[in-house]
Scaffold this motif. Sequence first.
Motif, short mmCIF file in Angstrom:
data_model
loop_
_atom_site.label_atom_id
_atom_site.label_comp_id
_atom_site.label_asym_id
_atom_site.label_seq_id
_atom_site.Cartn_x
_atom_site.Cartn_y
_atom_site.Cartn_z
N CYS A 151 -6.38 -11.78 0.30
CA CYS A 151 -7.61 -12.20 0.97
C CYS A 151 -7.58 -13.71 1.15
O CYS A 151 -7.35 -14.45 0.17
N LYS A 164 -7.75 1.70 5.63
CA LYS A 164 -9.00 1.74 6.39
C LYS A 164 -10.05 0.78 5.85
O LYS A 164 -11.14 0.68 6.42
N VAL A 165 -9.75 0.11 4.74
CA VAL A 165 -10.73 -0.80 4.16
C VAL A 165 -11.00 -1.95 5.14
O VAL A 165 -10.09 -2.44 5.80
N GLU A 166 -12.24 -2.35 5.25
CA GLU A 166 -12.64 -3.37 6.22
C GLU A 166 -12.99 -4.71 5.57
O GLU A 166 -12.97 -5.74 6.25
N LYS A 167 -13.31 -4.69 4.29
CA LYS A 167 -13.70 -5.92 3.60
C LYS A 167 -12.96 -6.04 2.28
O LYS A 167 -12.52 -5.06 1.69
N ALA A 174 -14.39 -10.13 5.59
CA ALA A 174 -13.79 -9.16 6.51
C ALA A 174 -12.28 -9.38 6.61
O ALA A 174 -11.81 -10.52 6.64
N ILE A 175 -11.54 -8.29 6.67
CA ILE A 175 -10.09 -8.36 6.76
C ILE A 175 -9.70 -8.54 8.22
O ILE A 175 -10.01 -7.69 9.07
N ASP A 176 -9.04 -9.65 8.55
CA ASP A 176 -8.66 -9.92 9.93
C ASP A 176 -7.36 -9.21 10.28
O ASP A 176 -6.76 -8.51 9.45
N GLU A 177 -6.91 -9.40 11.50
CA GLU A 177 -5.73 -8.68 12.00
C GLU A 177 -4.46 -9.06 11.25
O GLU A 177 -3.61 -8.22 10.97
N ARG A 180 -4.50 -7.45 7.85
CA ARG A 180 -4.32 -6.01 7.99
C ARG A 180 -2.87 -5.66 8.30
O ARG A 180 -2.34 -4.65 7.80
#
Length: 199
Positions: A151, A164-167, A174-177, A180
């Motif tokens: 992070c 699929k986690v978003e945060k 928030a997880i950016d591209e 990810r």
Amino acid sequence: RVIVAGRRDHLLHHTGLHLHSRQPLAMRWRSKRKHPMNVTLAGIEELEMFPSAEERERAIADHADAIRGWDLVLGIAVCVTVALGAWVLARWGILGGLSYLTSQPIPGWAREIITFGTIVVCMFLTLRVLHRWGVKRELRHRLVALGVPVCVGCGYLLRGLDLKVEKCPECGRAIDEAVRAALTKASQSDQTPADQPGS
């Protein structure tokens, strides 16, 4: 000529020097040494997440090379201010307090040692803070670029989480591209051949 070339290749083989390496010996020896900033950056968890020691040393060296002229001027000004403050603290604070508690004059050599020691400790702490300023976020971006899913906000290691986690579960960022993509790459590399689809 054949004999000389054979002896040269034999010598290069046993000394670890190769003909295809054009890097000078002194440069290659210097590249294996740890960067001096390892002292002030010691204890940062992000440094332990690098895939290899070479990548870690390269990241530290790049951070040191990225220091701009204004950063250096500001750092010198801060260090001078801290040194003056440490001198005042030692002379009027520490020495004054010791004289009051002991009710006896402190010898000159002891006064110099206390003053010098106070200045050295304050300067070291100041340099440590200045060197570590903003380096964590820079190291996190470097780790993501190397495929280590961390992070950027808090440095939490995201390896092993659901894709699929978003945060971030630690700070909620928030997880950016880029993160990810690193998480996906790490998940694929952690899978055994039996776990991969189609096997």
